[in-house]
Design an enzyme around this catalytic site. Structure first.
Site, PDB file in Angstrom:
ATOM      1  N   ASP A 115       0.848  -1.177   0.000  1.00  0.00           N
ATOM      2  CA  ASP A 115       0.000   0.000   0.000  1.00  0.00           C
ATOM      3  C   ASP A 115       0.891   1.236   0.000  1.00  0.00           C
ATOM      4  OD1 ASP A 115      -2.421   1.304  -0.008  1.00  0.00           O
ATOM      5  OD2 ASP A 115      -2.634   1.276   2.170  1.00  0.00           O
ATOM      6  N   HIS A 122      -3.706  13.783   0.895  1.00  0.00           N
ATOM      7  CA  HIS A 122      -3.979  12.815   1.959  1.00  0.00           C
ATOM      8  C   HIS A 122      -2.838  12.777   2.971  1.00  0.00           C
ATOM      9  CE1 HIS A 122      -5.144   9.187   4.067  1.00  0.00           C
ATOM     10  NE2 HIS A 122      -3.984   8.644   3.775  1.00  0.00           N
ATOM     11  N   GLU A 188     -10.526   3.855   3.325  1.00  0.00           N
ATOM     12  CA  GLU A 188      -9.616   4.595   2.464  1.00  0.00           C
ATOM     13  C   GLU A 188      -9.973   4.237   1.031  1.00  0.00           C
ATOM     14  OE1 GLU A 188      -5.499   4.008   3.774  1.00  0.00           O
ATOM     15  OE2 GLU A 188      -5.841   5.660   5.182  1.00  0.00           O
ATOM     16  N   GLU A 190      -9.135   3.863  -2.548  1.00  0.00           N
ATOM     17  CA  GLU A 190      -7.844   3.725  -3.228  1.00  0.00           C
ATOM     18  C   GLU A 190      -8.018   3.078  -4.607  1.00  0.00           C
ATOM     19  OE1 GLU A 190      -4.684   2.052  -0.971  1.00  0.00           O
ATOM     20  OE2 GLU A 190      -5.380   2.895   0.933  1.00  0.00           O
ATOM     21  N   ASP A 222      -9.332   0.265   1.723  1.00  0.00           N
ATOM     22  CA  ASP A 222      -8.382  -0.151   2.753  1.00  0.00           C
ATOM     23  C   ASP A 222      -8.954   0.244   4.116  1.00  0.00           C
ATOM     24  OD1 ASP A 222      -6.012  -1.083   3.876  1.00  0.00           O
ATOM     25  OD2 ASP A 222      -5.095   0.903   3.768  1.00  0.00           O
ATOM     26  N   ARG A 226      -8.501   3.678  13.065  1.00  0.00           N
ATOM     27  CA  ARG A 226      -7.572   4.798  13.270  1.00  0.00           C
ATOM     28  C   ARG A 226      -7.012   4.857  14.676  1.00  0.00           C
ATOM     29  NH1 ARG A 226      -6.098   5.874   8.242  1.00  0.00           N
ATOM     30  NH2 ARG A 226      -7.869   6.433   6.947  1.00  0.00           N
ATOM     31  N   GLN A 229      -4.366   2.136  14.811  1.00  0.00           N
ATOM     32  CA  GLN A 229      -3.235   2.567  13.990  1.00  0.00           C
ATOM     33  C   GLN A 229      -2.400   3.638  14.687  1.00  0.00           C
ATOM     34  OE1 GLN A 229      -4.582   4.170  10.210  1.00  0.00           O
ATOM     35  NE2 GLN A 229      -2.515   4.761   9.557  1.00  0.00           N
ATOM     36  N   LYS A 242      -4.882  -2.083  10.060  1.00  0.00           N
ATOM     37  CA  LYS A 242      -5.203  -2.261   8.646  1.00  0.00           C
ATOM     38  C   LYS A 242      -5.446  -3.718   8.269  1.00  0.00           C
ATOM     39  CE  LYS A 242      -3.893   1.980   7.193  1.00  0.00           C
ATOM     40  NZ  LYS A 242      -4.633   2.830   6.249  1.00  0.00           N
ATOM     41  N   THR A 246      -9.158  -5.779   3.672  1.00  0.00           N
ATOM     42  CA  THR A 246      -8.949  -4.857   2.561  1.00  0.00           C
ATOM     43  C   THR A 246      -9.832  -5.365   1.423  1.00  0.00           C
ATOM     44  OG1 THR A 246      -6.641  -4.608   3.244  1.00  0.00           O
ATOM     45  CG2 THR A 246      -7.223  -3.822   1.044  1.00  0.00           C
ATOM     46  N   GLU A 348     -10.244  12.321   7.220  1.00  0.00           N
ATOM     47  CA  GLU A 348     -10.070  13.629   6.589  1.00  0.00           C
ATOM     48  C   GLU A 348     -11.398  14.373   6.457  1.00  0.00           C
ATOM     49  OE1 GLU A 348      -7.016  13.291   3.132  1.00  0.00           O
ATOM     50  OE2 GLU A 348      -7.788  11.294   3.577  1.00  0.00           O
TER      51      GLU A 348
END
Lengths: 405, 405
Positions: A115, A122, A188, A190, A222, A226, A229, A242, A246, A348
């Site tokens: 990844d 970002h 996420e 992606e 993904d 948080r 993480q 993570k 996925t 975000e």
């Protein structure tokens, strides 16, 4: 190519799976074994039956991917002819299955999963949220596409429910950490790149060889915890935040379908080192992503805004001589544009939970609730003036399972 | 068990492959196909032939590993009987091949590869070297076994030469980074744990189920380019500094052979969270490692000093519901003890290059030179009072290949 590509198959307006696309996936007809197919309109062509080639009678694209780029071109040309020329209709039509009557599987067996972190917007947003008071981009960010290895064994096909993971995190920085269901489950949005042709150990893949190794493109969600993480990632990077799931889309759009989507990436300053310097035909891609939460459009991340191109990611990944295998997947990292409504993660969009997202009907979200469903789609310009679709990657959050004992 | 385990095979004194060990590997006899074997003395037993079971006529242990712990116990008992009882000699002896006449392969196909960081001494040493002026251990270190995913596709068998990788690094912090052959090629002496039985997605593996999933133990050399690693690893962890090669020993010692090696780990303070709290029978392991550089013993890392046990690593790895697959490999991270001569990496042995290691004959080393050969071995107490050997993981450094163009 000019004018709409031709097909005798009925392709509904706005389908995204017109004859200029021809994405590959793995499907199982009702009661049948999984096999490789190509989507057209609302149907899927059984390639093993239509082409009489057992390489497609497999539960994954890998055997075909391993055959390499000359073969990929040949098969694409044959499929385009079969579906384009009315004279082949009698032969091919019995091998078309309605998509709503088949089960879609994971399209390829994932070898290694990497990844990246290729969106400047970002990376700067996450840097500001995770490392307040420090410069948002680390000193290395504009010199190399930062990446890390993820867990290949937990890559799942679109539609797989995502159980809210438990993990260790520290809500109060002055108290010991706790273990429990994540309180900050995120997504996420992606874009993923699927390696077909392997490379040799010790031989870096230069920018110019990108299309000789990468077969095509899929969508990736993904999923991220948080809080887990944030507590675990120093110094060795994301791990359990993570590795629980996925999700990837069921269709892999061949690079060959994206010729009209190639675009110049943003200016890179300072200039990257020579092995990452793209000259005349860089691999920026004009893909328009959309993220929906419980059916509501919450973001439109523009892939064209990504700082590092997938060709640069591949050149970097192999710069130390690391070999590629058929089925390697590398993803772009969250696609976020400069605008607020272009951000590809809830961290975000809600600015770390401080600014809840308002959904139609009065609901608010910072991070995901149990029962929430997230869907990511994308389109790109096709070579015939149509819009190419990538299908969708979707998943619904299930409640955490309490730990035993 | 007391007294030496019996065998009619001639086992030389100090072989390490006595009848209390019986490690598994994959070998190819001259001109023959690779298959699964068990080492005894200086020979290897062809299991497919000796047991008449095609699961062993495979180029990897994986099909056997997938059969699970009851089957592992059954096969170990049958092999012990075949090699232990003189009455089976006439049958079994034709299926024993001298080790010096066969080629040893990668013993298993690696699914996901995870590398931990479980030695407090190593983590504190690296912290002091990589983050001077900050506390050597990060705040999370004593709360969870820190780990990250590595590149499964570049795990190679012992004996594979290691080409000095090129990469990006920044020798002068006030100048732009450079790309070229690493100047700080290092080793990490580690112990690896091989997952046999898979787990289900969403179901953490508790400490008590360790031996139901992990089949056995091998040796690992996690080659590292320290300059590349130092420049790239913030914020997402090591990537190209590690992904060029990870070497594993050809023999996997079953957990069943290590009953006498189990030992209490060091005291853990503060107490880990409940899912990591090991009670009566923790999985500390008394393995004595030795690291040789060009034949000279340079370190004796004691595995018993590791802060986190492999059962804790596995419980943590799956705490978020991440599923295990047959062939998953997780490694301990560098094994370093408290003593200077117990450090498992050159970065530590030479203190970041500041204190060169003096070798017999007047040579000095900070990091590896082209042509250097590194070999890691280990022994452990066997159930019959003998010393069990793990064989060795070895590799020689080849010069960098200059990039093309």
């Amino acid at each position: 190519m000019t004018g709409a590509a031709a097909t005798w198959v009925d392709v509904p307006e706005g389908s995204g799976f017109g004859p200029a696309n021809l994405p590959y996936g793995v499907f199982a007809p009702s009661g049948g074994e999984p096999r490789v197919g190509v989507a057209i309109g609302g149907r899927v062509l059984d390639l093993a039956a239509a082409l009489g080639d057992p390489v497609f009678a497999a539960p994954a694209l890998n055997p075909f991917l391993a055959q390499g780029p000359a073969r990929w071109r040949e098969v694409r040309a044959r499929v385009a002819e079969l579906l384009g020329d009315e004279r082949h209709r009698a032969w091919a039509e019995p091998h078309l299955h309605p998509l709503d009557g088949v089960a879609l599987r994971l399209p390829f067996e994932v070898a290694d999963y990497v990844d990246f972190y290729a969106s400047e917007h970002h990376a700067a947003n996450l840097g500001a949220l995770f490392r307040p008071g420090q410069p948002p981009l680390t000193p290395n960010w504009k010199h190399l596409p930062i990446g890390y290895h993820g867990r290949a064994g937990t890559v799942v096909p679109s539609g797989t429910p995502v159980v809210r993971p438990c993990g260790q995190y520290r809500p109060d920085p002055d108290a010991p950490p706790v273990y429990g269901p994540t309180r900050r489950l995120d997504i996420e949005a992606e874009v993923g790149f699927v390696v077909g042709a392997p490379s040799k150990p010790g031989e870096p893949v230069p920018l110019s060889a990108f299309a000789e190794h990468v077969f095509g493109v899929c969508l990736v969600n993904d999923w991220s915890a948080r809080d887990v993480q944030a507590w675990e990632y120093v110094p060795l990077g994301p791990f359990l935040g993570k590795s629980f799931a996925t999700s990837v889309s069921p269709w892999v759009v061949p690079l060959a379908a994206l010729a009209a989507a190639r675009t110049a990436p943003p200016p890179r300053e300072p200039a990257p080192p020579p092995y990452l310097r793209d000259g005349g035909e860089p691999w920026g891609l004009d893909l328009a992503l959309e993220v929906r939460l419980n059916g509501h459009l919450v973001s439109r991340p523009p892939y064209a805004a990504m700082y590092w191109t997938p060709a640069q990611m591949l050149a970097h990944l192999t710069a130390n001589g690391a070999a590629l295998r058929t089925g390697d997947l590398f993803a772009s990292g969250t696609v976020s544009g400069p605008g607020r409504e272009q951000r590809g993660s809830l961290a975000e969009l809600s600015w770390g939970g401080a600014e809840p997202l308002r959904l139609p009907g009065g609901a608010e979200r910072t991070f995901l609730h149990d029962g929430d469903e997230v869907s990511i789609t994308a389109t790109a310009p096709g070579t015939d003036g149509s819009r190419i679709g990538f299908g969708e990657v979707t998943g619904r959050v299930l409640p955490a399972r309490p730990p035993e004992g």
